[in-house]
Design an enzyme around this catalytic site. Structure first.
Site, PDB file in Angstrom:
ATOM      1  N   ASP A  31      -6.562  -6.594   4.396  1.00 24.78           N
ATOM      2  CA  ASP A  31      -5.993  -5.240   4.412  1.00 24.78           C
ATOM      3  C   ASP A  31      -6.066  -4.631   5.810  1.00 24.78           C
ATOM      4  O   ASP A  31      -7.147  -4.380   6.334  1.00 24.78           O
ATOM      5  CB  ASP A  31      -6.796  -4.378   3.419  1.00 24.78           C
ATOM      6  N   GLY A  32      -4.891  -4.380   6.377  1.00 19.88           N
ATOM      7  CA  GLY A  32      -4.819  -3.673   7.649  1.00 19.88           C
ATOM      8  C   GLY A  32      -4.043  -4.440   8.697  1.00 19.88           C
ATOM      9  O   GLY A  32      -4.426  -5.545   9.078  1.00 19.88           O
ATOM     10  N   GLY A  33      -2.916  -3.879   9.123  1.00 24.51           N
ATOM     11  CA  GLY A  33      -2.143  -4.497  10.202  1.00 24.51           C
ATOM     12  C   GLY A  33      -1.443  -5.782   9.798  1.00 24.51           C
ATOM     13  O   GLY A  33      -1.082  -6.590  10.658  1.00 24.51           O
ATOM     14  N   GLY A  38      -9.063   3.929   7.159  1.00 22.75           N
ATOM     15  CA  GLY A  38      -8.779   5.348   7.367  1.00 22.75           C
ATOM     16  C   GLY A  38      -7.311   5.678   7.516  1.00 22.75           C
ATOM     17  O   GLY A  38      -6.868   6.725   7.071  1.00 22.75           O
ATOM     18  N   PHE A  39      -6.568   4.762   8.117  1.00 21.71           N
ATOM     19  CA  PHE A  39      -5.161   5.065   8.396  1.00 21.71           C
ATOM     20  C   PHE A  39      -4.301   3.808   8.291  1.00 21.71           C
ATOM     21  O   PHE A  39      -4.760   2.709   8.638  1.00 21.71           O
ATOM     22  CB  PHE A  39      -5.008   5.656   9.806  1.00 21.71           C
ATOM     23  N   GLY A  40      -3.075   4.015   7.843  1.00 18.13           N
ATOM     24  CA  GLY A  40      -2.101   2.941   7.892  1.00 18.13           C
ATOM     25  C   GLY A  40      -1.525   2.822   9.296  1.00 18.13           C
ATOM     26  O   GLY A  40      -1.773   3.671  10.157  1.00 18.13           O
ATOM     27  N   GLY A  41      -0.802   1.756   9.521  1.00 17.93           N
ATOM     28  CA  GLY A  41      -0.066   1.607  10.774  1.00 17.93           C
ATOM     29  C   GLY A  41      -0.876   1.187  11.982  1.00 17.93           C
ATOM     30  O   GLY A  41      -0.400   1.266  13.111  1.00 17.93           O
ATOM     31  N   HIS A  94      -1.236  -1.298  -4.307  1.00 15.54           N
ATOM     32  CA  HIS A  94      -2.499  -1.000  -3.622  1.00 15.54           C
ATOM     33  C   HIS A  94      -2.607   0.507  -3.388  1.00 15.54           C
ATOM     34  O   HIS A  94      -1.728   1.113  -2.772  1.00 15.54           O
ATOM     35  CB  HIS A  94      -2.544  -1.756  -2.292  1.00 15.54           C
ATOM     36  N   MET A 108     -12.327   4.113  -0.551  1.00 18.96           N
ATOM     37  CA  MET A 108     -13.035   4.297   0.723  1.00 18.96           C
ATOM     38  C   MET A 108     -13.770   5.626   0.621  1.00 18.96           C
ATOM     39  O   MET A 108     -13.355   6.641   1.199  1.00 18.96           O
ATOM     40  CB  MET A 108     -12.027   4.275   1.880  1.00 18.96           C
ATOM     41  N   SER A 131       2.664  -0.179   6.163  1.00 16.66           N
ATOM     42  CA  SER A 131       3.761   0.239   7.033  1.00 16.66           C
ATOM     43  C   SER A 131       4.843  -0.827   7.148  1.00 16.66           C
ATOM     44  O   SER A 131       6.030  -0.502   7.241  1.00 16.66           O
ATOM     45  CB  SER A 131       3.227   0.628   8.416  1.00 16.66           C
ATOM     46  N   SER A 162       0.848  -1.195   0.000  1.00 12.40           N
ATOM     47  CA  SER A 162       0.000   0.000   0.000  1.00 12.40           C
ATOM     48  C   SER A 162       0.882   1.242   0.000  1.00 12.40           C
ATOM     49  O   SER A 162       1.619   1.485   0.959  1.00 12.40           O
ATOM     50  CB  SER A 162      -0.905   0.019   1.238  1.00 12.40           C
ATOM     51  N   MET A 179     -11.356  -6.008   5.445  1.00 14.30           N
ATOM     52  CA  MET A 179     -10.631  -5.041   6.279  1.00 14.30           C
ATOM     53  C   MET A 179     -10.331  -5.660   7.634  1.00 14.30           C
ATOM     54  O   MET A 179     -11.237  -6.126   8.332  1.00 14.30           O
ATOM     55  CB  MET A 179     -11.454  -3.768   6.485  1.00 14.30           C
ATOM     56  N   HIS A 196      -8.440   0.878  -4.042  1.00 14.72           N
ATOM     57  CA  HIS A 196      -9.342   0.628  -2.914  1.00 14.72           C
ATOM     58  C   HIS A 196     -10.042   1.937  -2.563  1.00 14.72           C
ATOM     59  O   HIS A 196      -9.462   2.797  -1.913  1.00 14.72           O
ATOM     60  CB  HIS A 196      -8.507   0.099  -1.730  1.00 14.72           C
ATOM     61  N   MET A 217      -9.226   7.850  -0.169  1.00 18.59           N
ATOM     62  CA  MET A 217     -10.060   8.265   0.977  1.00 18.59           C
ATOM     63  C   MET A 217     -10.610   9.654   0.725  1.00 18.59           C
ATOM     64  O   MET A 217      -9.904  10.525   0.217  1.00 18.59           O
ATOM     65  CB  MET A 217      -9.224   8.264   2.253  1.00 18.59           C
ATOM     66  N   ASP A 226      -4.844   3.475  -1.836  1.00 15.74           N
ATOM     67  CA  ASP A 226      -5.910   3.769  -0.877  1.00 15.74           C
ATOM     68  C   ASP A 226      -6.512   5.145  -1.135  1.00 15.74           C
ATOM     69  O   ASP A 226      -5.857   6.170  -0.936  1.00 15.74           O
ATOM     70  CB  ASP A 226      -5.349   3.698   0.552  1.00 15.74           C
TER      71      ASP A 226
HETATM   72  C1  DX5 Z   1      -6.409   1.461   5.657  1.00 12.29           C
HETATM   73  C2  DX5 Z   1      -5.916   1.087   4.282  1.00 12.29           C
HETATM   74  C3  DX5 Z   1      -4.790   0.139   4.249  1.00 12.29           C
HETATM   75  C4  DX5 Z   1      -3.530   0.610   4.919  1.00 12.29           C
HETATM   76  C5  DX5 Z   1      -2.756  -0.582   5.355  1.00 12.29           C
HETATM   77  O1  DX5 Z   1      -7.603   2.141   5.572  1.00 12.29           O
HETATM   78  O2  DX5 Z   1      -6.972   0.517   3.522  1.00 12.29           O
HETATM   79  O3  DX5 Z   1      -4.506  -0.284   2.922  1.00 12.29           O
HETATM   80  O4  DX5 Z   1      -2.712   1.401   4.096  1.00 12.29           O
HETATM   81  O5  DX5 Z   1      -1.653  -0.117   6.069  1.00 12.29           O
HETATM   82  P1  DX5 Z   1      -0.933  -1.024   7.164  1.00 12.29           P
HETATM   83  O6  DX5 Z   1      -0.393  -2.221   6.444  1.00 12.29           O
HETATM   84  O7  DX5 Z   1       0.107  -0.134   7.706  1.00 12.29           O
HETATM   85  O8  DX5 Z   1      -1.987  -1.424   8.171  1.00 12.29           O
HETATM   86 ZN    ZN Z   2      -6.506  -0.422   1.483  1.00 15.09          ZN
END
Ligand code: DX5
Ligand code: ZN
Length: 219
Positions: free
Chosen positions: A175-177, A140-143, A31, A66, A198, A6, A135, A64, A35, A33
């Site tokens: 997707d996520g974490g 909304g946010f990475g990391g 990927h 959102m 991340s 991502s 999800m 993706h 938003m 994102d």
């Molecule tokens: C969150 C995004 C993810 C995000 C994943 O809303 O859809 O794609 O960038 O980031 P990590 O891998 O850091 O959780």
């Molecule tokens: Zn995503």
């Protein structure tokens, strides 16, 4: 198993470099994102950025969305060069129309669901799409940290696809974490494509991080 780095976690002042890293790491997807500060409380990438990135990579551009009113952005992203376009089941009351619209552009159709959305909400559409994006954090946010219940949801969706005879037609993306330490768990639960932001782009060596994901998937 395929990796979808991502670029949300990459350096936005040098996204061309992020794409070069993805080439060097052997990633299959990019990927993206998207938003809108309405469906999620953050604002990121739009079609002009995808259009600028398109000539820099031959990889599959996995968009993706959102966003609310996803139908308004399908054609702009298709024209900008997306290969697959994913929208959220929670973002529209006319999912079938959005699916038909994406199909009409010739792009792959992805349907995503947030962590608290019942799997039954997407079930009627499974035979009409190419991808389920599960999800494993609130979008909304990475990391953010991987939500534990996600593994059971992956298994549930995989089982549903098997029962419906769709396991080869419909891919599961998570997707996520997603980190190197939990990648094996989500692969075993049925994920075909792993989004990682991340863990790749905040690593000292993003190329090595991608290669490490692939060696896990092949073990
Ligand atoms: C969150 C995004 C993810 C995000 C994943 O809303 O859809 O794609 O960038 O980031 P990590 O891998 O850091 O959780
Ligand atoms: Zn995503």
């Amino acid at each position: 198993m395929k990796i979808a780095p991502s670029i949300l976690s990459a350096d936005f002042s040098n996204l061309g470099n992020a794409l070069q890293l993805c080439d060097a790491g052997g990633a299959h997807y990019i990927h993206v994102d998207v938003m809108d500060n309405q469906f999620v409380p953050n604002l990121t990438i739009g079609p002009p950025v995808v259009k600028s990135l398109r000539p820099l990579t031959e990889k599959y551009m996995d968009v993706h969305m959102m966003v609310i009113e996803p139908e308004k952005l399908v054609e702009p992203f298709a024209k900008a060069g997306a290969d697959g376009i994913t929208f959220h089941i929670e973002a529209t009351d006319k999912p079938q129309q959005v699916i038909d619209l994406i199909k009409s552009t010739g792009k792959d159709v992805g349907l995503s669901l947030k962590p608290n959305t019942p799997v039954s909400d997407i079930e009627p559409f499974l035979d009409k799409i190419n991808l389920v994006l599960v999800m494993s954090v609130e979008p909304g946010f990475g990391g953010q940290g991987y939500l534990d219940g996600s593994t059971e949801r992956l298994k549930e969706i995989k089982q549903l696809l098997i029962e419906k005879g769709l396991k080869d037609e419909v891919k599961i993306e998570v997707d996520g974490g997603i980190k190197l330490h939990n990648a094996k768990e989500v692969i075993d639960a049925g994920a075909d494509i792993l989004v990682a932001g991340s863990e790749i782009f905040k690593a000292d060596d993003p190329v090595q991080a991608m290669k490490s994901f692939y060696s896990l998937g092949n073990s």
